[in-house]
Design an enzyme around this catalytic site. Sequence first.
Site, PDB file in Angstrom:
ATOM      1  N   ASP A   1      -2.278  -3.593  -0.818  1.00  0.00           N
ATOM      2  CA  ASP A   1      -2.109  -2.232  -1.323  1.00  0.00           C
ATOM      3  C   ASP A   1      -2.548  -1.254  -0.237  1.00  0.00           C
ATOM      4  O   ASP A   1      -2.885  -1.672   0.875  1.00  0.00           O
ATOM      5  CB  ASP A   1      -2.863  -2.017  -2.643  1.00  0.00           C
ATOM      6  CG  ASP A   1      -4.373  -2.116  -2.477  1.00  0.00           C
ATOM      7  OD1 ASP A   1      -4.901  -1.893  -1.371  1.00  0.00           O
ATOM      8  OD2 ASP A   1      -5.063  -2.419  -3.471  1.00  0.00           O
ATOM      9  N   GLN A   2      -2.552   0.033  -0.547  1.00  0.00           N
ATOM     10  CA  GLN A   2      -2.795   1.004   0.520  1.00  0.00           C
ATOM     11  C   GLN A   2      -4.252   1.061   0.968  1.00  0.00           C
ATOM     12  O   GLN A   2      -4.580   1.784   1.898  1.00  0.00           O
ATOM     13  CB  GLN A   2      -2.282   2.389   0.104  1.00  0.00           C
ATOM     14  CG  GLN A   2      -3.050   3.054  -0.997  1.00  0.00           C
ATOM     15  CD  GLN A   2      -2.415   4.407  -1.336  1.00  0.00           C
ATOM     16  OE1 GLN A   2      -1.191   4.539  -1.387  1.00  0.00           O
ATOM     17  NE2 GLN A   2      -3.222   5.424  -1.569  1.00  0.00           N
TER      18      GLN A   2
END
Lengths: 141, 141, 141, 141
Positions: free
Chosen positions: C16-17
């Site tokens: 994920d980011q």
Amino acid sequence: MEITAYRHRVQYYETDQMKVVHHSNYIRWFEEARTDFLEKSGFSYAWMEEQGIIIPVLSVSAEYKAMVHYGEDVLIKPTVTGFNGVKLLLSYEVRQEGTGELTTTGTSCHCFLDREYRPLRLKKEFPQVYMMFASCLEGQE
Amino acid sequence: MEITAYRHRVQYYETDQMKVVHHSNYIRWFEEARTDFLEKSGFSYAWMEEQGIIIPVLSVSAEYKAMVHYGEDVLIKPTVTGFNGVKLLLSYEVRQEGTGELTTTGTSCHCFLDREYRPLRLKKEFPQVYMMFASCLEGQE
Amino acid sequence: MEITAYRHRVQYYETDQMKVVHHSNYIRWFEEARTDFLEKSGFSYAWMEEQGIIIPVLSVSAEYKAMVHYGEDVLIKPTVTGFNGVKLLLSYEVRQEGTGELTTTGTSCHCFLDREYRPLRLKKEFPQVYMMFASCLEGQE
Amino acid sequence: MEITAYRHRVQYYETDQMKVVHHSNYIRWFEEARTDFLEKSGFSYAWMEEQGIIIPVLSVSAEYKAMVHYGEDVLIKPTVTGFNGVKLLLSYEVRQEGTGELTTTGTSCHCFLDREYRPLRLKKEFPQVYMMFASCLEGQE
């Protein structure tokens, strides 16, 4: 029948380490928009499966024009671009809700099967479903 | 502050071949509800990350009481069950929208880090965020 | 029977980011390791479903001790921590393949149902499956 | 350089209620195979990102010819079908490991960016990476 856009809020779990939405999720958003369109048409996909209408995906495609980020809302608009009772072609446009910027386009192609995975004569066996898809196609032309 | 429930429409891609929602998706729904709660609180998680507040997940749990199916809508209600400025405890209840049936419960535990992944003194550096979480905890008691 | 660790290569779509593996994926890795364990036991889950043995998840939990990144390989080792023919308890350890560093622990709890979702008397109806789980439990003690 | 096939074991969480692999997962399998190919080439994608080479996806497509089920193993073979230093075209074939049956085909198109998302002159700045991709293209012809 005119198909209205479906709103999706980007989720954190949809991002990847490039800090944008992972490209595989757009294929899922197309499905969300497709499901939403069917429900608004009066023939939800859950109802269709109960009736023994299965609509598998034969192919998909997506073109990524601009990145989408966590915290943004997008509108996904499906359009019926082909329908002859045997095959169904849809195209999709994903736009930023605020600015209307086009971020992604895509397509999906489907057929119609019964519970035993045999081709379904939609026009004969489910004429009202046939009419709905046909009316969407006319709306585009 | 009282936290309102978040509505999620079950998607086809969330089902598995047992014809119910795959159990891993509830962990994602908890995140959706958490994100929604933060946004409604005035401190969206996207804004927090911009400010350099990172809120990683230290642990999660879920208990599955009843199955959820495609075509159903659920309401996910987060509750702040613990907060001391260093750790944040949340619990979740997932209910069928129509009947109110409780399908799933869960928890998550979080801490607060800065951009360099060092513990963040929330009370000192972001007192307004501290107050918001504290007010949620009071609302529960 | 001793259960060996299952190797998983971290995929880009699992990040994920925050530039680490999204926490929901560990729940899926536990399932991968569980599936692998059953296959090695001689009773694959695909075979069990064909026989009418369904093993739903009643609860899961995960504790995140260290982050895992794209390009890393992890080993997931399930252990049978409880089994009485009616319920099955598993615990999981996720370790970095290279260093052996413990990154994540977790648990899952399961029951046994037949095709009509009625409790299954495993000891009577599938004694060989019963024996396999029982032998795993003994191996731990 | 010849690209060898990548083996993927179908996971339970990849199925949907049609009792087959959900169509969105093939897009992820293409990425798994792409990642594996790069690693075998000596230039892993993790290494590339560290060097400041980002290879975003510009478009993808998939055609579903036969369904894939839980408990099956598939081989995914990427082929470089186009490369000019600016764009990279890949195609994919997914086959049942046992029978060799072709279940799915697909494509992906990529460009090369630096850390600031500006087009990268691969031939000038990373000639060894350029050569690797070029040699894959020759291998196909």
